[in-house]
Design a protein around this motif. Sequence first.
Motif, PDB file in Angstrom:
ATOM      1  N   VAL A  15       1.748  -7.202   4.855  1.00  0.00           N
ATOM      2  CA  VAL A  15       1.659  -5.751   3.965  1.00  0.00           C
ATOM      3  C   VAL A  15       2.585  -4.765   4.386  1.00  0.00           C
ATOM      4  CG1 VAL A  15       0.243  -3.641   4.304  1.00  0.00           C
ATOM      5  CG2 VAL A  15      -0.833  -6.138   4.441  1.00  0.00           C
ATOM      6  N   LEU A  16       3.148  -4.211   3.013  1.00  0.00           N
ATOM      7  CA  LEU A  16       4.167  -3.274   3.060  1.00  0.00           C
ATOM      8  C   LEU A  16       3.393  -1.955   2.949  1.00  0.00           C
ATOM      9  CD1 LEU A  16       7.179  -2.198   2.998  1.00  0.00           C
ATOM     10  CD2 LEU A  16       7.007  -2.544   0.515  1.00  0.00           C
ATOM     11  N   LEU A  17       3.577  -1.211   4.206  1.00  0.00           N
ATOM     12  CA  LEU A  17       2.458  -0.118   4.037  1.00  0.00           C
ATOM     13  C   LEU A  17       3.673   1.186   3.992  1.00  0.00           C
ATOM     14  CD1 LEU A  17       0.178   1.705   4.186  1.00  0.00           C
ATOM     15  CD2 LEU A  17       0.648   1.595   6.810  1.00  0.00           C
ATOM     16  N   ARG A  50       6.923  -3.527  12.147  1.00  0.00           N
ATOM     17  CA  ARG A  50       8.228  -2.653  12.217  1.00  0.00           C
ATOM     18  C   ARG A  50       8.346  -1.637  11.116  1.00  0.00           C
ATOM     19  NH1 ARG A  50      13.889  -6.246  11.871  1.00  0.00           N
ATOM     20  NH2 ARG A  50      15.235  -4.462  11.854  1.00  0.00           N
ATOM     21  N   TYR A  51       9.312  -0.632  11.552  1.00  0.00           N
ATOM     22  CA  TYR A  51       9.834   0.468  10.567  1.00  0.00           C
ATOM     23  C   TYR A  51      10.936   0.151   9.787  1.00  0.00           C
ATOM     24  CZ  TYR A  51      10.946   5.107   9.051  1.00  0.00           C
ATOM     25  OH  TYR A  51      11.186   6.303   8.329  1.00  0.00           O
ATOM     26  N   PHE A  52      11.068   0.565   8.687  1.00  0.00           N
ATOM     27  CA  PHE A  52      11.947   0.271   7.647  1.00  0.00           C
ATOM     28  C   PHE A  52      12.446   1.545   6.786  1.00  0.00           C
ATOM     29  CE2 PHE A  52      10.551  -3.851   8.702  1.00  0.00           C
ATOM     30  CZ  PHE A  52      11.623  -4.595   8.695  1.00  0.00           C
ATOM     31  N   ILE A 106       0.731  -1.272   0.107  1.00  0.00           N
ATOM     32  CA  ILE A 106      -0.038  -0.134  -0.066  1.00  0.00           C
ATOM     33  C   ILE A 106       0.744   1.155   0.016  1.00  0.00           C
ATOM     34  CG2 ILE A 106      -1.855   1.403   1.149  1.00  0.00           C
ATOM     35  CD1 ILE A 106      -2.735  -1.503   2.531  1.00  0.00           C
ATOM     36  N   ASP A 107       0.824   1.978  -0.958  1.00  0.00           N
ATOM     37  CA  ASP A 107       1.655   3.116  -1.308  1.00  0.00           C
ATOM     38  C   ASP A 107       0.717   4.549  -0.849  1.00  0.00           C
ATOM     39  OD1 ASP A 107       4.124   2.030  -1.991  1.00  0.00           O
ATOM     40  OD2 ASP A 107       2.934   1.642  -4.058  1.00  0.00           O
ATOM     41  N   PHE A 125       3.029  -6.304   9.390  1.00  0.00           N
ATOM     42  CA  PHE A 125       3.156  -5.064   8.785  1.00  0.00           C
ATOM     43  C   PHE A 125       4.466  -4.716   8.774  1.00  0.00           C
ATOM     44  CE2 PHE A 125      -1.474  -4.097   9.453  1.00  0.00           C
ATOM     45  CZ  PHE A 125      -1.550  -3.152   8.431  1.00  0.00           C
ATOM     46  N   ALA A 126       5.032  -3.914   7.608  1.00  0.00           N
ATOM     47  CA  ALA A 126       6.297  -3.339   7.379  1.00  0.00           C
ATOM     48  C   ALA A 126       5.874  -1.838   6.778  1.00  0.00           C
ATOM     49  CB  ALA A 126       7.134  -3.989   6.514  1.00  0.00           C
ATOM     50  N   LEU A 127       6.247  -1.269   7.778  1.00  0.00           N
ATOM     51  CA  LEU A 127       6.165   0.469   7.543  1.00  0.00           C
ATOM     52  C   LEU A 127       7.537   0.755   6.931  1.00  0.00           C
ATOM     53  CD1 LEU A 127       4.642   1.119  11.062  1.00  0.00           C
ATOM     54  CD2 LEU A 127       3.399   1.157   8.787  1.00  0.00           C
ATOM     55  N   LEU A 128       7.292   1.533   5.820  1.00  0.00           N
ATOM     56  CA  LEU A 128       8.363   2.007   4.872  1.00  0.00           C
ATOM     57  C   LEU A 128       8.274   3.634   4.675  1.00  0.00           C
ATOM     58  CD1 LEU A 128      10.816   1.256   3.223  1.00  0.00           C
ATOM     59  CD2 LEU A 128       9.318   1.082   1.343  1.00  0.00           C
TER      60      LEU A 128
END
Length: 105
Positions: free
Chosen positions: A35-37, A89-91, A4-5, A62-65
């Motif tokens: 999910v990659l957010l 987790r935040y990346f 999700i962008d 959930f990966a928060l980018l």
Amino acid sequence: MLRIDLEPQSHITKADGELARDRVLALAAGKPVCVLLDITGVGSVSREAVTFYSEASHVAAFALLGGTAVDKVIAHGLRGLAWPDCPARYFVDEGEAMAWLKGYC
């Protein structure tokens, strides 16, 4: 795995969160999904939007980018609210985020 962008400079509202949750639930088709957010450059995310993201009950992780100091503040603020009972987790590096998600999918 779903990505999700969020639009840069956007202010994510309850309606945006509801739409994203519905899409995740539809695409997951009852199966756990990672999910990659991508929150890079987002202006803000309302608490109500987070509530709807957190109701995507089929999310395995959930990966928060993000890439800016503001993104990091938003990500840590989001993680402090009610999220699904799954790892989050935040990346700053997309490759690292994807590798981490693959461990859950």
